[in-house]
Design a protein around this motif. Structure first.
Motif, PDB file in Angstrom:
ATOM      1  N   ASN A   1      35.163  46.694  40.516  1.00  0.00           N
ATOM      2  CA  ASN A   1      33.815  46.565  40.876  1.00  0.00           C
ATOM      3  C   ASN A   1      33.125  47.271  39.800  1.00  0.00           C
ATOM      4  O   ASN A   1      31.918  46.880  39.220  1.00  0.00           O
ATOM      5  CB  ASN A   1      33.104  47.299  42.043  1.00  0.00           C
ATOM      6  N   PHE A   2      33.653  48.511  39.254  1.00  0.00           N
ATOM      7  CA  PHE A   2      32.593  49.169  38.171  1.00  0.00           C
ATOM      8  C   PHE A   2      32.549  48.403  36.912  1.00  0.00           C
ATOM      9  O   PHE A   2      31.573  48.292  36.125  1.00  0.00           O
ATOM     10  CB  PHE A   2      33.805  50.439  37.743  1.00  0.00           C
TER      11      PHE A   2
ATOM     12  N   LEU B   1      28.962  40.159  39.477  1.00  0.00           N
ATOM     13  CA  LEU B   1      29.321  38.938  38.790  1.00  0.00           C
ATOM     14  C   LEU B   1      29.740  37.640  39.615  1.00  0.00           C
ATOM     15  O   LEU B   1      29.310  36.436  39.254  1.00  0.00           O
ATOM     16  CB  LEU B   1      30.513  38.930  37.606  1.00  0.00           C
ATOM     17  N   THR B   2      29.873  38.086  40.939  1.00  0.00           N
ATOM     18  CA  THR B   2      30.137  37.029  41.622  1.00  0.00           C
ATOM     19  C   THR B   2      29.097  36.824  42.892  1.00  0.00           C
ATOM     20  O   THR B   2      28.051  37.653  43.092  1.00  0.00           O
ATOM     21  CB  THR B   2      31.430  37.362  42.555  1.00  0.00           C
TER      22      THR B   2
ATOM     23  N   PHE C   1      40.433  35.930  41.195  1.00  0.00           N
ATOM     24  CA  PHE C   1      40.901  36.479  40.273  1.00  0.00           C
ATOM     25  C   PHE C   1      40.486  38.000  40.445  1.00  0.00           C
ATOM     26  O   PHE C   1      41.324  39.127  40.059  1.00  0.00           O
ATOM     27  CB  PHE C   1      40.234  36.216  38.977  1.00  0.00           C
ATOM     28  N   LEU C   2      39.361  38.437  40.834  1.00  0.00           N
ATOM     29  CA  LEU C   2      38.864  39.958  40.783  1.00  0.00           C
ATOM     30  C   LEU C   2      39.594  40.496  42.168  1.00  0.00           C
ATOM     31  O   LEU C   2      40.038  41.532  42.044  1.00  0.00           O
ATOM     32  CB  LEU C   2      37.404  39.901  41.332  1.00  0.00           C
ATOM     33  N   ASN C   3      39.659  39.786  43.170  1.00  0.00           N
ATOM     34  CA  ASN C   3      40.168  40.310  44.710  1.00  0.00           C
ATOM     35  C   ASN C   3      41.623  40.536  44.814  1.00  0.00           C
ATOM     36  O   ASN C   3      42.149  41.280  45.144  1.00  0.00           O
ATOM     37  CB  ASN C   3      39.534  39.860  45.585  1.00  0.00           C
ATOM     38  N   ALA C   4      42.273  39.442  44.214  1.00  0.00           N
ATOM     39  CA  ALA C   4      43.489  39.279  44.501  1.00  0.00           C
ATOM     40  C   ALA C   4      44.417  39.677  43.084  1.00  0.00           C
ATOM     41  O   ALA C   4      45.502  40.046  43.480  1.00  0.00           O
ATOM     42  CB  ALA C   4      43.995  37.746  44.763  1.00  0.00           C
ATOM     43  N   LEU C   5      44.075  39.109  42.095  1.00  0.00           N
ATOM     44  CA  LEU C   5      44.939  39.531  40.734  1.00  0.00           C
ATOM     45  C   LEU C   5      44.636  40.861  39.813  1.00  0.00           C
ATOM     46  O   LEU C   5      45.582  41.481  39.681  1.00  0.00           O
ATOM     47  CB  LEU C   5      44.601  38.291  39.904  1.00  0.00           C
ATOM     48  N   LEU C   6      43.442  41.282  39.834  1.00  0.00           N
ATOM     49  CA  LEU C   6      43.046  42.313  39.090  1.00  0.00           C
ATOM     50  C   LEU C   6      43.752  43.522  39.680  1.00  0.00           C
ATOM     51  O   LEU C   6      44.000  44.752  38.976  1.00  0.00           O
ATOM     52  CB  LEU C   6      41.543  42.533  38.743  1.00  0.00           C
TER      53      LEU C   6
ATOM     54  N   LEU D   1      44.871  48.778  47.332  1.00  0.00           N
ATOM     55  CA  LEU D   1      43.747  47.714  47.040  1.00  0.00           C
ATOM     56  C   LEU D   1      42.242  48.010  47.026  1.00  0.00           C
ATOM     57  O   LEU D   1      41.540  47.764  46.049  1.00  0.00           O
ATOM     58  CB  LEU D   1      43.837  46.430  47.821  1.00  0.00           C
ATOM     59  N   ASN D   2      41.958  49.151  47.940  1.00  0.00           N
ATOM     60  CA  ASN D   2      40.601  49.582  47.845  1.00  0.00           C
ATOM     61  C   ASN D   2      40.429  50.380  46.662  1.00  0.00           C
ATOM     62  O   ASN D   2      39.294  50.592  46.015  1.00  0.00           O
ATOM     63  CB  ASN D   2      40.292  50.388  49.326  1.00  0.00           C
TER      64      ASN D   2
END
Length: 393
Positions: free
Chosen positions: A75-76, A81-82, A90-95, A67-68
């Protein structure tokens, strides 16, 4: 007391499965007992031993590292955006699903994953009393995905009788895809995710033995896998990157729709009846929560979360659990976490029917006819897994 509730939970779960059995005289009790003992042993090992702790921590750390890595790509593209301090789901759990899907694609491309899946499937077929195809499909569905797994057996799918087709579909609904396991670990304790993956595999076999018993003759017990067309490495990367992104966007869209819908329904019910729809369903599911081992004082709240999973999906229910976890006992959180790790919800009926329709329309019609029975059986799988964990916590 918890041992009495455990026995009660097993008895009621098996009775509910027995009620819809297609052939009660053909139920094989020996493999059911063997797999139940295996489940209890594995659950104790994973949750109550130092070696089990080390193993789960290793798996958790592996996904944490993945995940890291995934976060560097996210992040790139989306960095900045947050708002600081907020959790962008959406960014942390899904992408991160995109990166996990790529890793699965690489293992598929170099024939490592098919070898592992087939090997585990053949080993399981020695103890579960089912055919090689059924055992392979259960393992493959837990790694590749509930829809994609049918592509690997498409040459056999069209010729399968109704009972064997049910088992394949039931396995797909009772497990979860490895591509989204990392997402689950951002919402619930990783040790319960890992434990649920193992338990659901055997719980699925047990419930199928009761709901859909049959015997596979030796001449029918043939596993012929469909080989993918040869792709270049970079063609494969592009395909799995888009597959991962499609899964992430699809889950996000379903979350938006389901969360908005359940909020609207709750509002309507509250204004008319003075009680939310989720609370009403909570009363229906609270007895089931109790037989799984959840304390009576918390079974209504647990029932609400369980019902949310059924009518929406596991992501919505996990988000609800994360909001109230601090007010619940660790025992309740553990049992609920196990219950939530599966695809047993109404939307999965459409996903599985759609996946089979792309291969054989006739078989897809068969799947649609036993769709509710699939969901019923898959829900019993989750109840059985939660009951087994309840006696160990």
């Amino acid at each position: 007391m918890k041992f009495l509730i455990f026995i009660l939970g097993l008895a009621i779960t098996f009775f509910l499965a027995f009620l819809v059995s297609s052939n009660r005289k053909q139920i094989k009790y020996k493999p059911i007992l063997i797999m139940l003992v295996i489940q209890l042993t594995l659950t104790y090992f994973l949750l109550n031993t130092s070696i089990g702790f080390i193993l789960i921590k290793g798996v958790s750390d592996m996904f944490g590292t993945l995940l890291n890595y995934a976060a560097s790509g996210v992040n790139f593209v989306f960095g900045g955006l947050t708002n600081k301090g907020e959790f962008p789901f959406f960014l942390n759990a899904l992408l991160p699903i995109v990166f996990i899907a790529v890793l699965i694609g690489i293992l598929q491309h170099f024939k490592i994953l098919p070898f592992i899946i087939k090997g585990i499937g053949l080993l399981l077929s020695k103890v579960n009393g089912l055919g090689k195809l059924e055992s392979y499909n259960a393992v493959a569905a837990a790694i590749i995905g509930q829809g994609e797994v049918f592509i690997t057996v498409k040459d056999q799918l069209s010729n399968l009788p109704k009972n064997r087709l049910y088992t394949l579909c039931a396995s797909s609904m009772s497990t979860v895809s490895m591509s989204i396991v990392g997402s689950y670990m951002t919402m619930i304790d990783p040790k319960y995710v890992v434990t649920a993956l193992v338990l659901n595999l055997f719980s699925g076999f047990i419930i199928v033995h009761i709901v859909n018993p049959y015997t596979v003759r030796e001449e029918e017990d043939i596993l012929e896998l469909q080989l993918e067309e040869k792709q270049t490495f970079f063609e494969m990367l592009g395909e799995y990157i888009m597959l991962g992104f499609t899964i992430a966007v699809t889950v996000a869209a379903m979350l938006i729709g389901f969360v908005a819908l359940i909020t609207a329904i709750n509002g309507v019910f509250d204004s008319i009846f003075g009680i939310t729809f989720q609370t009403l369903l909570g009363y229906v599911f609270s007895p089931i929560a109790f037989i799984m081992g959840i304390p009576a004082s918390e079974m209504l709240e647990a029932g609400k979360i369980m019902s949310t999973k059924l009518v929406t999906n596991e992501f919505v229910a996990m988000l609800d659990l994360s909001k109230v976890a601090g007010d619940l006992s660790s025992r309740t959180v553990g049992i609920l976490s196990i219950f939530l790790v599966s695809f047993a919800n109404f939307s999965s009926i459409g996903i599985i029917a759609g996946a089979t329709k792309s291969i054989d329309i006739k078989q897809a019609n068969v799947v649609s006819k036993f769709g509710l029975k699939l969901l019923y059986g898959a829900t019993l799988v989750s109840i059985l897994s939660g009951t087994i964990v309840g006696v160990m916590l």
